[in-house]
Motif scaffolding. Sequence first.
Motif, mmCIF file in Angstrom:
data_model
loop_
_atom_site.group_PDB
_atom_site.id
_atom_site.type_symbol
_atom_site.label_atom_id
_atom_site.label_comp_id
_atom_site.label_asym_id
_atom_site.label_seq_id
_atom_site.Cartn_x
_atom_site.Cartn_y
_atom_site.Cartn_z
ATOM 1 N N VAL A 29 53.962 35.333 34.680
ATOM 2 C CA VAL A 29 52.633 34.731 34.623
ATOM 3 C C VAL A 29 51.651 35.687 33.965
ATOM 4 O O VAL A 29 51.616 36.877 34.285
ATOM 5 N N ASN A 30 50.864 35.183 33.038
ATOM 6 C CA ASN A 30 49.856 35.984 32.351
ATOM 7 C C ASN A 30 48.482 35.688 32.943
ATOM 8 O O ASN A 30 47.877 34.664 32.645
ATOM 9 N N PHE A 31 47.999 36.593 33.770
ATOM 10 C CA PHE A 31 46.690 36.429 34.389
ATOM 11 C C PHE A 31 45.595 36.921 33.458
ATOM 12 O O PHE A 31 45.747 37.946 32.791
ATOM 13 N N ASP A 32 44.478 36.200 33.421
ATOM 14 C CA ASP A 32 43.327 36.632 32.634
ATOM 15 C C ASP A 32 42.617 37.795 33.312
ATOM 16 O O ASP A 32 42.172 38.736 32.645
ATOM 17 N N THR A 33 42.489 37.731 34.619
ATOM 18 C CA THR A 33 41.803 38.748 35.394
ATOM 19 C C THR A 33 42.604 39.076 36.652
ATOM 20 O O THR A 33 43.144 38.178 37.297
ATOM 21 N N MET A 34 42.681 40.343 36.986
ATOM 22 C CA MET A 34 43.197 40.780 38.269
ATOM 23 C C MET A 34 42.208 41.776 38.856
ATOM 24 O O MET A 34 41.502 42.460 38.118
ATOM 25 N N GLY A 35 42.148 41.840 40.180
ATOM 26 C CA GLY A 35 41.202 42.760 40.778
ATOM 27 C C GLY A 35 41.296 42.827 42.281
ATOM 28 O O GLY A 35 42.266 42.356 42.879
ATOM 29 N N TRP A 36 40.266 43.427 42.866
ATOM 30 C CA TRP A 36 40.229 43.673 44.294
ATOM 31 C C TRP A 36 38.872 43.316 44.874
ATOM 32 O O TRP A 36 37.824 43.599 44.280
ATOM 33 N N TYR A 37 38.891 42.687 46.040
ATOM 34 C CA TYR A 37 37.725 42.458 46.867
ATOM 35 C C TYR A 37 37.965 43.129 48.210
ATOM 36 O O TYR A 37 39.100 43.508 48.536
ATOM 37 N N ARG A 38 36.899 43.279 48.995
ATOM 38 C CA ARG A 38 37.061 43.832 50.330
ATOM 39 C C ARG A 38 36.094 43.159 51.287
ATOM 40 O O ARG A 38 35.053 42.649 50.886
ATOM 41 N N GLN A 39 36.450 43.178 52.568
ATOM 42 C CA GLN A 39 35.617 42.577 53.590
ATOM 43 C C GLN A 39 35.683 43.404 54.861
ATOM 44 O O GLN A 39 36.758 43.617 55.416
ATOM 45 N N ALA A 40 34.530 43.869 55.303
ATOM 46 C CA ALA A 40 34.417 44.597 56.553
ATOM 47 C C ALA A 40 34.020 43.628 57.656
ATOM 48 O O ALA A 40 33.426 42.579 57.388
ATOM 49 N N PRO A 41 34.318 43.953 58.921
ATOM 50 C CA PRO A 41 33.956 43.069 60.024
ATOM 51 C C PRO A 41 32.468 42.752 60.037
ATOM 52 O O PRO A 41 31.634 43.653 59.928
ATOM 53 N N GLY A 42 32.134 41.472 60.148
ATOM 54 C CA GLY A 42 30.750 41.050 60.195
ATOM 55 C C GLY A 42 30.040 41.027 58.861
ATOM 56 O O GLY A 42 28.834 40.749 58.819
ATOM 57 N N LYS A 43 30.746 41.314 57.787
ATOM 58 C CA LYS A 43 30.140 41.329 56.464
ATOM 59 C C LYS A 43 30.833 40.333 55.538
ATOM 60 O O LYS A 43 31.949 39.900 55.791
ATOM 61 N N GLN A 44 30.143 39.976 54.457
ATOM 62 C CA GLN A 44 30.710 39.078 53.464
ATOM 63 C C GLN A 44 31.713 39.806 52.587
ATOM 64 O O GLN A 44 31.617 41.019 52.391
ATOM 65 N N ARG A 45 32.662 39.046 52.069
ATOM 66 C CA ARG A 45 33.608 39.610 51.125
ATOM 67 C C ARG A 45 32.882 39.983 49.843
ATOM 68 O O ARG A 45 32.075 39.214 49.324
ATOM 69 N N TYR A 93 41.167 44.986 52.248
ATOM 70 C CA TYR A 93 41.124 44.860 50.799
ATOM 71 C C TYR A 93 42.061 43.744 50.352
ATOM 72 O O TYR A 93 43.228 43.698 50.749
ATOM 73 N N TYR A 94 41.538 42.851 49.504
ATOM 74 C CA TYR A 94 42.280 41.690 49.048
ATOM 75 C C TYR A 94 42.501 41.745 47.545
ATOM 76 O O TYR A 94 41.559 41.928 46.774
ATOM 77 N N CYS A 95 43.729 41.579 47.148
ATOM 78 C CA CYS A 95 44.057 41.439 45.737
ATOM 79 C C CYS A 95 43.767 40.010 45.298
ATOM 80 O O CYS A 95 43.949 39.067 46.065
#
Length: 115
Positions: A29-45, A93-95
């Motif tokens: 699969v050829n993805f256009d974008t790959m990256g990382w997000y993160r979410q701490a307790p009580g906070k938005q991603r 941390y979410y891929c």
Amino acid sequence: QVQLVESGGGLVQPGGSLRLSCAASESQVNFDTMGWYRQAPGKQRELVATLTSGVTTNYADSVKGRFTISRDNAKNTVTLQMNSLKPEDTAVYYCYAEQYIVTYWGQGTQVTVSS
């Protein structure tokens, strides 16, 4: 169905380093974008870092100069090198990956920065 598998999370002392990796279940699969997000307790991603078209990077201001995102297109993986870690970096941390209008998310990996 494409799945993203993350690894590399754990416990590290402030100032230490960790490397997160994310591999797609389908290497063709050829993805256009790959990256990382993160979410701490009580906070938005929140966005941490992205890599688009293999060359264009985007980093959150809070991690610039400390984190580095990279891709191995042949293996369809994305890596986040995290240096000079701070307690405020503690989060799940979410891929993620994008292909056209379709978005995929990993299951998340815990990163804890504490002395």
